[in-house]
Write a protein that holds these residues in place. Structure first.
Motif, PDB file in Angstrom:
ATOM      1  N   VAL A 292       0.879  -1.169   0.000  1.00  0.00           N
ATOM      2  CA  VAL A 292       0.000   0.000   0.000  1.00  0.00           C
ATOM      3  C   VAL A 292       0.913   1.215   0.000  1.00  0.00           C
ATOM      4  CG1 VAL A 292      -1.762   1.321   1.235  1.00  0.00           C
ATOM      5  CG2 VAL A 292      -1.824  -1.178   1.285  1.00  0.00           C
ATOM      6  N   LYS A 293       0.774   2.044  -1.019  1.00  0.00           N
ATOM      7  CA  LYS A 293       1.638   3.224  -1.087  1.00  0.00           C
ATOM      8  C   LYS A 293       1.149   4.290  -0.113  1.00  0.00           C
ATOM      9  CE  LYS A 293       4.238   2.758  -5.174  1.00  0.00           C
ATOM     10  NZ  LYS A 293       3.888   2.754  -6.608  1.00  0.00           N
ATOM     11  N   LEU A 294       2.102   4.911   0.546  1.00  0.00           N
ATOM     12  CA  LEU A 294       1.742   5.916   1.554  1.00  0.00           C
ATOM     13  C   LEU A 294       2.480   7.233   1.304  1.00  0.00           C
ATOM     14  CD1 LEU A 294       1.905   3.526   4.658  1.00  0.00           C
ATOM     15  CD2 LEU A 294      -0.173   4.386   3.575  1.00  0.00           C
ATOM     16  N   LEU A 318      -2.452  -5.713  10.681  1.00  0.00           N
ATOM     17  CA  LEU A 318      -3.696  -5.186  10.102  1.00  0.00           C
ATOM     18  C   LEU A 318      -4.863  -6.119  10.454  1.00  0.00           C
ATOM     19  CD1 LEU A 318      -2.380  -4.008   6.634  1.00  0.00           C
ATOM     20  CD2 LEU A 318      -3.438  -2.559   8.386  1.00  0.00           C
ATOM     21  N   ALA A 319      -4.619  -7.401  10.305  1.00  0.00           N
ATOM     22  CA  ALA A 319      -5.673  -8.365  10.648  1.00  0.00           C
ATOM     23  C   ALA A 319      -6.030  -8.244  12.127  1.00  0.00           C
ATOM     24  CB  ALA A 319      -5.203  -9.777  10.325  1.00  0.00           C
ATOM     25  N   ALA A 320      -4.995  -8.041  12.951  1.00  0.00           N
ATOM     26  CA  ALA A 320      -5.215  -7.981  14.395  1.00  0.00           C
ATOM     27  C   ALA A 320      -6.061  -6.773  14.795  1.00  0.00           C
ATOM     28  CB  ALA A 320      -3.878  -7.950  15.133  1.00  0.00           C
ATOM     29  N   VAL A 321      -5.788  -5.646  14.207  1.00  0.00           N
ATOM     30  CA  VAL A 321      -6.509  -4.444  14.632  1.00  0.00           C
ATOM     31  C   VAL A 321      -7.975  -4.519  14.175  1.00  0.00           C
ATOM     32  CG1 VAL A 321      -5.737  -3.016  12.709  1.00  0.00           C
ATOM     33  CG2 VAL A 321      -6.461  -1.934  14.781  1.00  0.00           C
ATOM     34  N   PHE A 345       4.250   1.105  13.031  1.00  0.00           N
ATOM     35  CA  PHE A 345       2.903   1.452  13.508  1.00  0.00           C
ATOM     36  C   PHE A 345       2.321   2.639  12.743  1.00  0.00           C
ATOM     37  CE2 PHE A 345       4.251  -1.207  17.072  1.00  0.00           C
ATOM     38  CZ  PHE A 345       3.175  -2.080  17.069  1.00  0.00           C
ATOM     39  N   LYS A 346       3.170   3.576  12.403  1.00  0.00           N
ATOM     40  CA  LYS A 346       2.675   4.697  11.588  1.00  0.00           C
ATOM     41  C   LYS A 346       2.095   4.161  10.288  1.00  0.00           C
ATOM     42  CE  LYS A 346       5.350   8.695  13.031  1.00  0.00           C
ATOM     43  NZ  LYS A 346       6.614   9.377  12.850  1.00  0.00           N
ATOM     44  N   GLN A 347       2.795   3.203   9.701  1.00  0.00           N
ATOM     45  CA  GLN A 347       2.338   2.638   8.428  1.00  0.00           C
ATOM     46  C   GLN A 347       1.018   1.885   8.602  1.00  0.00           C
ATOM     47  OE1 GLN A 347       6.142   0.607   7.643  1.00  0.00           O
ATOM     48  NE2 GLN A 347       6.120   1.566   5.630  1.00  0.00           N
ATOM     49  N   VAL A 348       0.952   1.064   9.624  1.00  0.00           N
ATOM     50  CA  VAL A 348      -0.273   0.287   9.859  1.00  0.00           C
ATOM     51  C   VAL A 348      -1.462   1.227  10.078  1.00  0.00           C
ATOM     52  CG1 VAL A 348      -1.422  -1.295  11.476  1.00  0.00           C
ATOM     53  CG2 VAL A 348       0.922  -1.761  10.733  1.00  0.00           C
ATOM     54  N   PHE A 349      -1.274   2.250  10.892  1.00  0.00           N
ATOM     55  CA  PHE A 349      -2.377   3.175  11.177  1.00  0.00           C
ATOM     56  C   PHE A 349      -2.757   3.957   9.901  1.00  0.00           C
ATOM     57  CE2 PHE A 349      -0.575   3.599  15.798  1.00  0.00           C
ATOM     58  CZ  PHE A 349      -0.908   2.280  16.046  1.00  0.00           C
ATOM     59  N   ALA A 350      -1.744   4.294   9.109  1.00  0.00           N
ATOM     60  CA  ALA A 350      -2.017   5.056   7.890  1.00  0.00           C
ATOM     61  C   ALA A 350      -2.798   4.207   6.881  1.00  0.00           C
ATOM     62  CB  ALA A 350      -0.708   5.552   7.276  1.00  0.00           C
ATOM     63  N   VAL A 351      -2.457   2.925   6.800  1.00  0.00           N
ATOM     64  CA  VAL A 351      -3.188   2.034   5.891  1.00  0.00           C
ATOM     65  C   VAL A 351      -4.659   1.951   6.328  1.00  0.00           C
ATOM     66  CG1 VAL A 351      -3.435  -0.345   5.084  1.00  0.00           C
ATOM     67  CG2 VAL A 351      -1.155   0.685   5.221  1.00  0.00           C
ATOM     68  N   PHE A 359     -11.310   4.487  13.151  1.00  0.00           N
ATOM     69  CA  PHE A 359     -10.768   4.084  14.463  1.00  0.00           C
ATOM     70  C   PHE A 359      -9.243   4.017  14.446  1.00  0.00           C
ATOM     71  CE2 PHE A 359     -12.145   0.032  12.469  1.00  0.00           C
ATOM     72  CZ  PHE A 359     -10.916  -0.625  12.411  1.00  0.00           C
ATOM     73  N   ALA A 360      -8.659   4.253  13.283  1.00  0.00           N
ATOM     74  CA  ALA A 360      -7.195   4.379  13.235  1.00  0.00           C
ATOM     75  C   ALA A 360      -6.741   5.472  14.204  1.00  0.00           C
ATOM     76  CB  ALA A 360      -6.737   4.721  11.824  1.00  0.00           C
ATOM     77  N   ASP A 361      -7.598   6.500  14.353  1.00  0.00           N
ATOM     78  CA  ASP A 361      -7.245   7.606  15.256  1.00  0.00           C
ATOM     79  C   ASP A 361      -7.269   7.199  16.725  1.00  0.00           C
ATOM     80  OD1 ASP A 361      -6.989   9.243  13.064  1.00  0.00           O
ATOM     81  OD2 ASP A 361      -9.090   9.925  13.154  1.00  0.00           O
ATOM     82  N   ASP A 362      -7.887   6.082  17.015  1.00  0.00           N
ATOM     83  CA  ASP A 362      -7.932   5.625  18.410  1.00  0.00           C
ATOM     84  C   ASP A 362      -6.839   4.603  18.687  1.00  0.00           C
ATOM     85  OD1 ASP A 362     -10.244   7.171  18.615  1.00  0.00           O
ATOM     86  OD2 ASP A 362     -11.460   5.513  17.829  1.00  0.00           O
ATOM     87  N   CYS A 363      -5.964   4.392  17.716  1.00  0.00           N
ATOM     88  CA  CYS A 363      -4.837   3.474  17.914  1.00  0.00           C
ATOM     89  C   CYS A 363      -3.609   4.293  18.312  1.00  0.00           C
ATOM     90  CB  CYS A 363      -4.539   2.716  16.626  1.00  0.00           C
ATOM     91  SG  CYS A 363      -5.871   1.614  16.136  1.00  0.00           S
TER      92      CYS A 363
END
Ligand code: ARG
Length: 582
Positions: A292-294, A318-321, A345-351, A359-363
């Protein structure tokens, strides 16, 4: 009564500002004589078109400001600040009675009621030693879990075990070739480490040997992913045996988890993640891999599927969250993981965000620094630079026992071997825990035995010792029949030393909330260290049991009781126990 809260309400009514905003702005003046709370008027300057000192001067005359205080507060101003001074006697009585009635649960609130907070911490890797680095996440995560629980949140403690990945193919190969069953039963992690290291050593022998081993490992991992019975059984055995070892450490440290879903748990959920990303048009081919390009977020692409089709760390996260959100509809999902994984983690939240999951904002990634040893000869480290946590704890409790024994001998040997061992376990583990938590979490820790076990320093032994000393005073009061008496006597605690203690006790509640908001348990450790120092100053300057005035004695004993409860409460939030005698 919560005076700060009342001040914030009144100020909100007088100024029209939001109460929470005011609460965040209220300060504690640097000097005690300036008052108990201060409100800086700068925020009002823009709307009122006046200079802050002028606003402060006018505002202080507003009778609404002291509503509900029954004369217990005086208001004054100093430059742009409005200072609130609570009547010392009333403050003392309020604080002491609140603590005595709440006991070692002082500081609790229900601000988190009905909210699920996931705290993921510890997350060691199966088949690898549990080292001092994992202790940081374990201790920090445990403390944050305690703090959030005390604030009324429903905390779910996750241990995201590192129990999946290509290395398990290697381990299966290595085990079949060189595994020693007896060693495996005696010390599974040492044995698994030994054969894992051997695998890599043997790979270095020749390119042919390497190819053969790597092929076999890849084949075994594929079989594991496909659910072949034998491979799954071996992997499960490695996992179970490792977990048994980890659990001994957790038990020793008094740490529990609600959920042990490791990386393997999520592997079956990855195809759905890939599909979801594909359907949203987020997945792109890059050198055979899927990413996934960011770029828009200023981050490197997040690798989701490798070129050989296998999944990786980020896809499992990603699956976990998604699973966590589905299961727990979390208010917050907190990852207590070292700073080196910040980018991950920045990447996971951004994806997540790109995929439309708000809910990415709550991670939250709660990172931390490293533990460094001032004296590197403290341990003989055969395998690389890894220091096992158990060895570290053993060494610490041993050293603690030496000190406790010496102190006991100085008092004529008033402790049995058993008592010394018991106390040293609590104090030693406490010393380690405190060392990890006492500075901001992002700072590296320079560890030193003498600092950590200094009974006069900023240490757990000092705090536990202060607690035990108070308990001994309270026992004496009981024995001599001077315990009890009315809590109203606490209004007598207005002398300077006493007031300093009261003030620091009152501020404890705020420190707990701030610790939670910033994920920094040191806000609590710092507060209880201040309370202990203030208490010891008071103790050195005042008589407690030997005073003639009954009411003064009662008041001071109540203060002792309150300090003991608050120290116990704060230490417990950090994950540190107390002893009644030492
Ligand atoms: N097992 C990893 C390690 O030891 C830490 C896992 C962090 N948690 C996560 N959700 N990625 O480095």
């Amino acid at each position: 009564m919560d005076y700060k809260d009342l001040i914030a309400s009144n100020l909100s009514e007088c100024t029209g500002l939001d109460k929470d905003q005011i609460s965040g702005l209220i300060e504690i003046p640097p000097k005690l004589e300036m008052g108990d709370f201060a409100f800086p008027c700068f925020v009002l300057a823009k709307t009122l078109h006046k200079a802050p000192p002028m606003i402060a001067n006018e505002l202080k005359e507003n009778p609404e400001l002291v509503k509900g205080f029954d004369g217990a507060v005086t208001v004054d101003c100093a430059g742009p600040y409005i200072n609130f001074k609570i009547d010392k006697g009333i403050l003392a009585k309020t604080v002491v009675s609140e603590i005595v009635s709440e006991g070692d649960q002082y500081g609790n609130r229900n601000i988190g009621e009905g909210k699920n907070v996931i705290i993921e911490f510890s997350s060691p890797n199966i088949a690898k030693p549990f080292h001092v680095g994992h202790a940081f996440t374990t201790i920090l995560g445990n403390s944050l879990s305690n703090i959030y629980t005390r604030l009324g949140y429903n905390v779910i403690r996750f241990n995201h075990l590192g129990d999946y990945g290509t290395q398990f193919g290697k381990l299966i190969t290595a085990y079949r070739l060189w595994g020693d069953e007896k060693a495996m039963q005696e010390n599974p992690i040492d044995e698994l480490t030994r054969i894992y290291v051997k695998f890599h050593d043997e790979c270095k022998v020749s390119p042919e040997a390497e190819k053969e081993l790597e092929d076999s490992a890849r084949d075994n991992f594929r079989k594991l992913e496909e659910g072949e019975e034998e491979e799954v059984a071996l992997w499960k055995r490695f996992r179970d045996l490792s977990l048994e070892v980890f659990e001994k450490t957790y038990k020793r440290m008094g740490i529990k988890f609600d959920n042990y879903n490791g990386e393997s748990f999520y592997s079956s959920r990855i195809p759905a993640v890939v599909e979801m990303l594909e359907s949203k048009g987020l997945l792109e081919e890059s050198e055979g891999a899927k990413v996934v390009k960011l770029d828009d977020e200023g981050l490197p692409p997040c690798l989701v599927v490798k070129s050989d089709g296998t999944t990786i760390y980020a896809s499992r996260d990603l699956a976990a969250v998604l699973y966590r959100h589905e299961e727990f509809n979390f208010y917050k999902n907190i990852y207590v993981v070292g700073l080196p994984q910040q980018l991950h983690f920045k990447q996971v939240f951004a994806v997540l965000k790109k995929a439309g999951y708000d809910f990415a904002d709550d991670c939250v990634h709660v990172g931390f620094g490293l533990l460094k040893f001032k004296d590197n000869t403290a341990f003989s480290t055969r395998a690389g630079n890894i220091i096992k946590l158990d060895d570290f704890l053993d060494k610490t409790t041993e050293k603690t026992a030496e000190i406790i024994r010496k102190n006991s001998e100085l008092r004529g040997g008033d402790m049995t071997d058993e008592q010394i061992a018991e106390v040293s376990e609590v104090v030693g583990l406490g010393a380690v825990t405190y060392t990890y938590l006492k500075a901001g979490r992002e700072k590296d820790i320079f560890f030193d035995w003498d600092d950590m076990l200094d009974f006069e320093g900023d240490t757990a032994p000092y705090l536990i010792y202060t607690y035990a000393r108070i308990k001994s005073i309270l026992r004496k009061a009981d024995e001599t029949g001077v315990a009890g008496g009315s809590i109203d006597s606490a209004a007598k605690l207005t002398a300077e030393d006493e007031y300093a203690v009261i003030r620091s006790l009152a501020d404890f509640k705020d420190a707990v909330v701030k610790a939670a908001e910033s994920y920094e348990p040191f806000m609590i450790s710092r507060q209880i260290a201040l309370i202990a120092r203030n208490f010891n100053r008071f103790y050195n300057n005042s008589r407690i049991l030997n005073v003639d005035d009954d009411e003064v004695r009662t008041a001071r004993l109540k203060l002792c009781e309150a300090v003991a409860f608050c120290l116990k409460s704060g230490l417990d939030m950090l994950g540190i126990g107390v002893v009644e005698k030492m």
